[in-house]
Design an enzyme around this catalytic site. Structure first.
Site, PDB file in Angstrom:
ATOM      1  N   HIS A 198      -9.843  -2.798  -1.500  1.00 11.81           N
ATOM      2  CA  HIS A 198      -9.114  -2.369  -2.566  1.00 11.81           C
ATOM      3  C   HIS A 198      -9.396  -3.019  -3.976  1.00 11.81           C
ATOM      4  O   HIS A 198     -10.059  -4.249  -3.903  1.00 11.81           O
ATOM      5  CB  HIS A 198      -7.761  -2.726  -2.310  1.00 11.81           C
ATOM      6  CG  HIS A 198      -6.797  -2.160  -1.067  1.00 11.81           C
ATOM      7  ND1 HIS A 198      -6.358  -2.478  -0.092  1.00 11.81           N
ATOM      8  CD2 HIS A 198      -7.046  -0.668  -0.959  1.00 11.81           C
ATOM      9  CE1 HIS A 198      -5.766  -1.770   0.717  1.00 11.81           C
ATOM     10  NE2 HIS A 198      -6.082  -0.449   0.411  1.00 11.81           N
TER      11      HIS A 198
ATOM     12  N   CYS B  20      -0.654  -7.737  -1.035  1.00 12.63           N
ATOM     13  CA  CYS B  20      -0.635  -6.792  -0.041  1.00 12.63           C
ATOM     14  C   CYS B  20       0.971  -6.849   0.803  1.00 12.63           C
ATOM     15  O   CYS B  20       1.739  -5.932   1.206  1.00 12.63           O
ATOM     16  CB  CYS B  20      -1.304  -6.760   1.387  1.00 12.63           C
ATOM     17  SG  CYS B  20      -2.908  -7.136   0.840  1.00 12.63           S
TER      18      CYS B  20
ATOM     19  N   ASP C 121       0.718  -1.292   0.052  1.00 14.32           N
ATOM     20  CA  ASP C 121      -0.036  -0.059   0.029  1.00 14.32           C
ATOM     21  C   ASP C 121       0.971   1.146   0.095  1.00 14.32           C
ATOM     22  O   ASP C 121       0.333   2.319  -0.082  1.00 14.32           O
ATOM     23  CB  ASP C 121      -0.996   0.049   1.300  1.00 14.32           C
ATOM     24  CG  ASP C 121      -1.906  -1.025   1.086  1.00 14.32           C
ATOM     25  OD1 ASP C 121      -2.428  -1.343   0.026  1.00 14.32           O
ATOM     26  OD2 ASP C 121      -2.178  -1.863   1.956  1.00 14.32           O
TER      27      ASP C 121
ATOM     28  N   ARG D 219      -1.671   4.608   8.639  1.00 14.78           N
ATOM     29  CA  ARG D 219      -0.721   3.979   7.803  1.00 14.78           C
ATOM     30  C   ARG D 219       0.092   4.927   7.045  1.00 14.78           C
ATOM     31  O   ARG D 219       1.290   4.471   6.437  1.00 14.78           O
ATOM     32  CB  ARG D 219      -1.610   3.093   6.823  1.00 14.78           C
ATOM     33  CG  ARG D 219      -2.359   2.279   7.490  1.00 14.78           C
ATOM     34  CD  ARG D 219      -2.745   0.846   6.654  1.00 14.78           C
ATOM     35  NE  ARG D 219      -1.505   0.067   6.196  1.00 14.78           N
ATOM     36  CZ  ARG D 219      -1.562  -0.598   5.037  1.00 14.78           C
ATOM     37  NH1 ARG D 219      -2.572  -0.829   4.545  1.00 14.78           N
ATOM     38  NH2 ARG D 219      -0.371  -0.967   4.644  1.00 14.78           N
TER      39      ARG D 219
HETATM   40  C1  CIR Z   1      -5.660  -2.159   6.153  1.00  6.87           C
HETATM   41  O1  CIR Z   1      -6.750  -1.976   6.262  1.00  6.87           O
HETATM   42  O2  CIR Z   1      -5.153  -1.209   5.537  1.00  6.87           O
HETATM   43  C2  CIR Z   1      -4.888  -3.286   6.569  1.00  6.87           C
HETATM   44  N1  CIR Z   1      -5.364  -3.850   7.871  1.00  6.87           N
HETATM   45  C3  CIR Z   1      -4.988  -4.366   5.510  1.00  6.87           C
HETATM   46  C4  CIR Z   1      -4.465  -3.667   4.206  1.00  6.87           C
HETATM   47  C5  CIR Z   1      -4.212  -4.710   3.154  1.00  6.87           C
HETATM   48  N2  CIR Z   1      -3.706  -4.360   2.000  1.00  6.87           N
HETATM   49  C6  CIR Z   1      -3.801  -4.597   0.750  1.00  6.87           C
HETATM   50  O3  CIR Z   1      -5.061  -5.368   0.445  1.00  6.87           O
HETATM   51  N3  CIR Z   1      -3.140  -3.920  -0.367  1.00  6.87           N
END
Ligand code: CIR
Length: 263
Positions: free
Chosen positions: A162, A249, A68, A87
């Protein structure tokens, strides 16, 4: 064969405090999550990626989900501005590692963009309009990458976190999709394989060259990929799924440029 780098970061001790949007909070076994993440890294090595691990960031619960923080293209890396405020401090550590390989460009406020919303297929970047990625981010991304010959195509995402929760690339001309979660209109030039109806989260797979890594929790969809002639390795990532994370991710995969990777 060009060496591929897979940038990763270990599971943080605080992963239990991760962001959650569409998943109900359940306890995460940190040790188990760590062993699953190590198995994921081993699977990347088995398909000839050089795994580069960032230092653990225990104060950042979602730091394992490096995807991300940036969108890495052949020519340049675009540093994201994650939609969840908690984040945003993750980006600097990822940026520091990427600077060994690429010049970096930035998505800036008021734009918010999560790398999980950007699916690259050839010279097209499909960009999810989601709860994390806004219209301004898609406009900025387009302006940043157009000079390198990329088109940015917005895709509306609903019902999941996403774009890449709902669709990933499994071959040059083929996408794996869960069509209830996105507007498939912009994707009509591709062949598609639908996830099995009892496996809505199965569309998130990692493609490394001609090989696909898929979550062990979704055997029916893996069987569909295998039936389509796509080599599939399955990995248990059940603890990471509790943090609303999938397979893409946990890494950023790109052609490495650092001198020690070109041997
Ligand atoms: C979030 O909600 O940002 C994290 N717990 C999970 C992120 C997952 N990332 C992705 O699918 N690229």
């Amino acid at each position: 064969m060009t060496p591929l780098v897979a940038l990763t970061r270990p599971v943080s001790a605080s992963i239990g405090q991760c962001e959650l949007t569409h998943v109900t909070r359940t306890a995460i076994d940190v040790d188990r999550a760590r062993s699953q993440h190590e198995a994921y890294c081993a699977a990347l090595r088995a398909v000839d990626c050089t795994v580069v691990e960032l230092p653990r960031a225990d104060a950042l619960p979602d730091a394992v989900f490096v995807e991300d923080a940036a969108v890495v293209l052949d020519e340049v890396a675009v540093l994201a501005r994650p939609g969840a405020e908690s984040r945003r401090p993750e980006v600097e550590g990822v940026a520091a590692a990427l600077r060994d390989h690429r010049a970096t460009l930035h998505i800036r406020a008021p734009a918010t963009l999560d790398g999980g919303d950007v699916l690259r297929v050839g010279r097209t970047l499909f960009a999810g309009l989601s709860q994390r990625t806004n219209v301004e981010a898609i406009r900025q991304l387009d302006a940043l990458v157009a000079p390198f010959g990329y088109d940015v195509v917005p895709v509306k995402v609903t019902g999941c976190l996403h774009l890449k929760t709902a669709v990933t690339s499994v071959a040059d001309d083929t996408l794996l999709v869960h069509r209830a979660w996105l507007d498939v209109t912009p994707l009509q030039r591709f062949r598609t394989i639908d996830v099995d109806e009892v496996e809505p989260f199965a569309a998130n797979v990692v493609r490394v060259r001609d090989h696909v890594l898929a979550a062990a929790a979704f055997p029916r969809t893996a069987a569909r990929l295998a039936a389509a002639g796509i080599p599939v390795t399955t990995i248990d990532v059940s603890e990471l799924a509790r943090a609303e994370g999938g397979l893409t991710c946990c890494s950023i995969i790109f052609e490495g440029r650092a001198p020690n990777l070109s041997a």
